[in-house]
Design a protein around this motif. Structure first.
Motif, mmCIF file in Angstrom:
data_model
loop_
_atom_site.group_PDB
_atom_site.id
_atom_site.type_symbol
_atom_site.label_atom_id
_atom_site.label_comp_id
_atom_site.label_asym_id
_atom_site.label_seq_id
_atom_site.Cartn_x
_atom_site.Cartn_y
_atom_site.Cartn_z
ATOM 1 N N ILE A 134 0.840 -1.201 0.000
ATOM 2 C CA ILE A 134 0.000 0.000 0.000
ATOM 3 C C ILE A 134 0.871 1.244 0.000
ATOM 4 O O ILE A 134 0.653 2.190 -0.772
ATOM 5 N N GLY A 135 1.889 1.252 0.867
ATOM 6 C CA GLY A 135 2.783 2.401 0.950
ATOM 7 C C GLY A 135 3.607 2.592 -0.311
ATOM 8 O O GLY A 135 3.737 3.718 -0.819
ATOM 9 N N ILE A 136 4.154 1.494 -0.842
ATOM 10 C CA ILE A 136 5.007 1.568 -2.037
ATOM 11 C C ILE A 136 4.213 2.081 -3.239
ATOM 12 O O ILE A 136 4.646 2.994 -3.956
ATOM 13 N N LEU A 137 3.034 1.496 -3.460
ATOM 14 C CA LEU A 137 2.243 1.891 -4.626
ATOM 15 C C LEU A 137 1.672 3.296 -4.478
ATOM 16 O O LEU A 137 1.531 4.028 -5.477
ATOM 17 N N TYR A 138 1.345 3.702 -3.244
ATOM 18 C CA TYR A 138 0.831 5.056 -3.030
ATOM 19 C C TYR A 138 1.890 6.086 -3.410
ATOM 20 O O TYR A 138 1.593 7.069 -4.119
ATOM 21 N N LEU A 139 3.126 5.865 -2.959
ATOM 22 C CA LEU A 139 4.213 6.779 -3.293
ATOM 23 C C LEU A 139 4.469 6.806 -4.801
ATOM 24 O O LEU A 139 4.708 7.867 -5.390
ATOM 25 N N PHE A 140 4.384 5.624 -5.442
ATOM 26 C CA PHE A 140 4.586 5.555 -6.889
ATOM 27 C C PHE A 140 3.501 6.330 -7.631
ATOM 28 O O PHE A 140 3.795 7.090 -8.576
ATOM 29 N N ARG A 183 -16.384 1.066 -8.106
ATOM 30 C CA ARG A 183 -15.800 0.955 -6.765
ATOM 31 C C ARG A 183 -16.072 -0.418 -6.170
ATOM 32 O O ARG A 183 -15.182 -1.055 -5.591
ATOM 33 N N TRP A 184 -17.307 -0.875 -6.310
ATOM 34 C CA TRP A 184 -17.657 -2.190 -5.767
ATOM 35 C C TRP A 184 -16.952 -3.314 -6.524
ATOM 36 O O TRP A 184 -16.519 -4.306 -5.926
ATOM 37 N N THR A 185 -16.828 -3.153 -7.844
ATOM 38 C CA THR A 185 -16.123 -4.161 -8.641
ATOM 39 C C THR A 185 -14.669 -4.274 -8.200
ATOM 40 O O THR A 185 -14.127 -5.379 -8.039
ATOM 41 N N ILE A 186 -14.020 -3.120 -7.995
ATOM 42 C CA ILE A 186 -12.626 -3.113 -7.563
ATOM 43 C C ILE A 186 -12.500 -3.697 -6.156
ATOM 44 O O ILE A 186 -11.549 -4.436 -5.859
ATOM 45 N N PHE A 187 -13.469 -3.376 -5.290
ATOM 46 C CA PHE A 187 -13.443 -3.940 -3.935
ATOM 47 C C PHE A 187 -13.522 -5.465 -3.978
ATOM 48 O O PHE A 187 -12.747 -6.157 -3.302
ATOM 49 N N PHE A 188 -14.448 -5.988 -4.779
ATOM 50 C CA PHE A 188 -14.565 -7.444 -4.885
ATOM 51 C C PHE A 188 -13.327 -8.047 -5.554
ATOM 52 O O PHE A 188 -12.921 -9.170 -5.243
ATOM 53 N N GLY A 189 -12.712 -7.282 -6.484
ATOM 54 C CA GLY A 189 -11.441 -7.716 -7.038
ATOM 55 C C GLY A 189 -10.399 -7.882 -5.952
ATOM 56 O O GLY A 189 -9.634 -8.857 -5.927
ATOM 57 N N GLY A 190 -10.360 -6.914 -5.004
ATOM 58 C CA GLY A 190 -9.455 -7.003 -3.868
ATOM 59 C C GLY A 190 -9.783 -8.172 -2.964
ATOM 60 O O GLY A 190 -8.887 -8.858 -2.436
ATOM 61 N N LEU A 191 -11.069 -8.418 -2.760
ATOM 62 C CA LEU A 191 -11.506 -9.548 -1.935
ATOM 63 C C LEU A 191 -10.999 -10.869 -2.506
ATOM 64 O O LEU A 191 -10.432 -11.706 -1.778
ATOM 65 N N ILE A 222 -5.242 -3.760 -3.102
ATOM 66 C CA ILE A 222 -4.397 -4.111 -1.963
ATOM 67 C C ILE A 222 -4.900 -3.419 -0.699
ATOM 68 O O ILE A 222 -4.827 -3.982 0.399
ATOM 69 N N LEU A 223 -5.416 -2.196 -0.845
ATOM 70 C CA LEU A 223 -6.017 -1.502 0.292
ATOM 71 C C LEU A 223 -7.177 -2.334 0.852
ATOM 72 O O LEU A 223 -7.317 -2.488 2.080
ATOM 73 N N ALA A 224 -8.000 -2.877 -0.045
ATOM 74 C CA ALA A 224 -9.106 -3.740 0.383
ATOM 75 C C ALA A 224 -8.583 -4.980 1.093
ATOM 76 O O ALA A 224 -9.130 -5.397 2.131
ATOM 77 N N VAL A 225 -7.503 -5.580 0.565
ATOM 78 C CA VAL A 225 -6.899 -6.760 1.202
ATOM 79 C C VAL A 225 -6.443 -6.420 2.619
ATOM 80 O O VAL A 225 -6.704 -7.157 3.579
ATOM 81 N N GLY A 226 -5.747 -5.279 2.761
ATOM 82 C CA GLY A 226 -5.253 -4.871 4.075
ATOM 83 C C GLY A 226 -6.375 -4.651 5.069
ATOM 84 O O GLY A 226 -6.287 -5.077 6.236
ATOM 85 N N ILE A 227 -7.448 -3.985 4.638
ATOM 86 C CA ILE A 227 -8.580 -3.723 5.524
ATOM 87 C C ILE A 227 -9.264 -5.034 5.925
ATOM 88 O O ILE A 227 -9.569 -5.268 7.105
ATOM 89 N N LEU A 228 -9.490 -5.907 4.945
ATOM 90 C CA LEU A 228 -10.183 -7.171 5.210
ATOM 91 C C LEU A 228 -9.381 -8.097 6.126
ATOM 92 O O LEU A 228 -9.965 -8.897 6.863
ATOM 93 N N LEU A 229 -8.051 -7.997 6.078
ATOM 94 C CA LEU A 229 -7.208 -8.884 6.888
ATOM 95 C C LEU A 229 -6.786 -8.263 8.216
ATOM 96 O O LEU A 229 -6.080 -8.923 8.993
#
Length: 291
Positions: A48-54, A70-78, A188-195
């Motif tokens: 999350i940090g690396i890609l945000y800076l990029f 937004r929901w499609t991307i969220f489910f993609g992250g899931l 990846i943000l969704a992955v981090g939040i979900l985990l």
């Protein structure tokens, strides 16, 4: 014609670079002895940090105006998170070869799901090439012993493959609209939040000092660069084509295993690798003729 040919070669090279970087996940994953949800949480946190800076450096827009997108991307992250966690369980129950190869049922799954979900035409050549991939995988791992942990590893691997196939199909239309790095960041943000709850479930587990470098490399090489390049390839190839070409990944992983883990492949492994690489070459040539 020449310009198109060179452009297609560049895209194939970028896709194979993505596969090389993603294939480091097997060896790196074996260095980390944490429960997979914890490993993937920290992997996501660093990415999350690396890609945000990029993205900030490239002045990319994070705006996703469509609520549906937004929901499609969220489910993609899931599904991406599900893919990573189950893949790392497969690695823990077996080894790099079994863990990596079991998820490569996903080109077959993709070949069946893409026409259903994206309303594209089912192509017989994709099914035949996917079958060839399966034959190659059979030669790579000819003796599955379903009385031990390899059974669990293969089950987790196939589950990981299903999650990966669905995630890739969900992202096909999104990559035509949004930047690949931004899409990857949101997933990846969704992955981090979900985990995040994993920190409380596995509260006694923290990475050892010598495990942090493997997690950072997973975040940088495998996730931030490798997965972003793979996601961006969807602009130029169908999901099935990209999936079949990505079947070179286990071969790269085995080579990395030889170099860093001293795992020497057998003759059957070499034969299986050649079969898998043949699908990569066939699909690269076939897709190039359409470019």
């Amino acid at each position: 014609m020449g310009a198109n040919s060179n452009s297609h070669f560049t895209r194939i090279a970028e896709l194979n670079l993505a596969m090389l970087l993603i294939s480091t996940s097997g060896a790196l994953g074996r260095f980390v002895n944490l429960s997979p949800p914890i490993t993937i949480f920290y992997r996501a946190l660093f990415a999350i940090g690396i890609l945000y800076l990029f993205c900030k450096f490239r002045k990319l827009s994070f705006n996703i105006p469509s609520n549906k997108d937004r929901w499609t991307i969220f489910f993609g992250g899931l599904f991406l998170g599900g893919h990573w966690v189950t893949y790392f369980y497969a690695l823990q129950y077996s080894n790099v070869a079994i863990g990596m190869l079991s998820i490569f049922t996903y080109p077959v799954i993709t070949a069946f799901l893409e026409p259903l979900l994206l309303k594209t035409r089912l192509q017989l050549i994709h099914l035949l090439l996917a079958l060839l991939v399966l034959v190659g995988i059979y030669f790579l791992v000819p003796e599955f012993d379903f009385s031990n942990d390899y059974t669990k590893a293969v089950a987790f691997g196939v589950c990981s493959a299903l999650c990966y196939a669905i995630r890739n199909i969900l992202m096909k239309k999104q990559i035509a609209v949004y930047n690949g790095s931004v899409l990857m960041w949101y997933q990846i943000l969704a992955v981090g939040i979900l985990l995040t709850p994993a920190l409380f479930v596995f509260h006694n587990e923290q990475p050892e000092p010598n495990e942090w470098w493997a997690i950072v490399l997973l975040a940088l090489l495998t996730t931030s660069i490798g997965h972003t390049l793979f996601l961006m390839s969807f602009r130029h190839f169908s999901i099935t084509t990209a999936s079949l070409i990505s079947s070179a990944q286990p071969v790269y992983g085995i080579v990395i295993g030889i170099i860093f883990l001293k795992e020497i492949p057998s003759i059957t492994t070499v034969l299986g690798g050649l079969l898998i690489l043949s699908t990569v070459i066939i699909e690269s040539i076939r897709s190039g003729k359409k470019a």
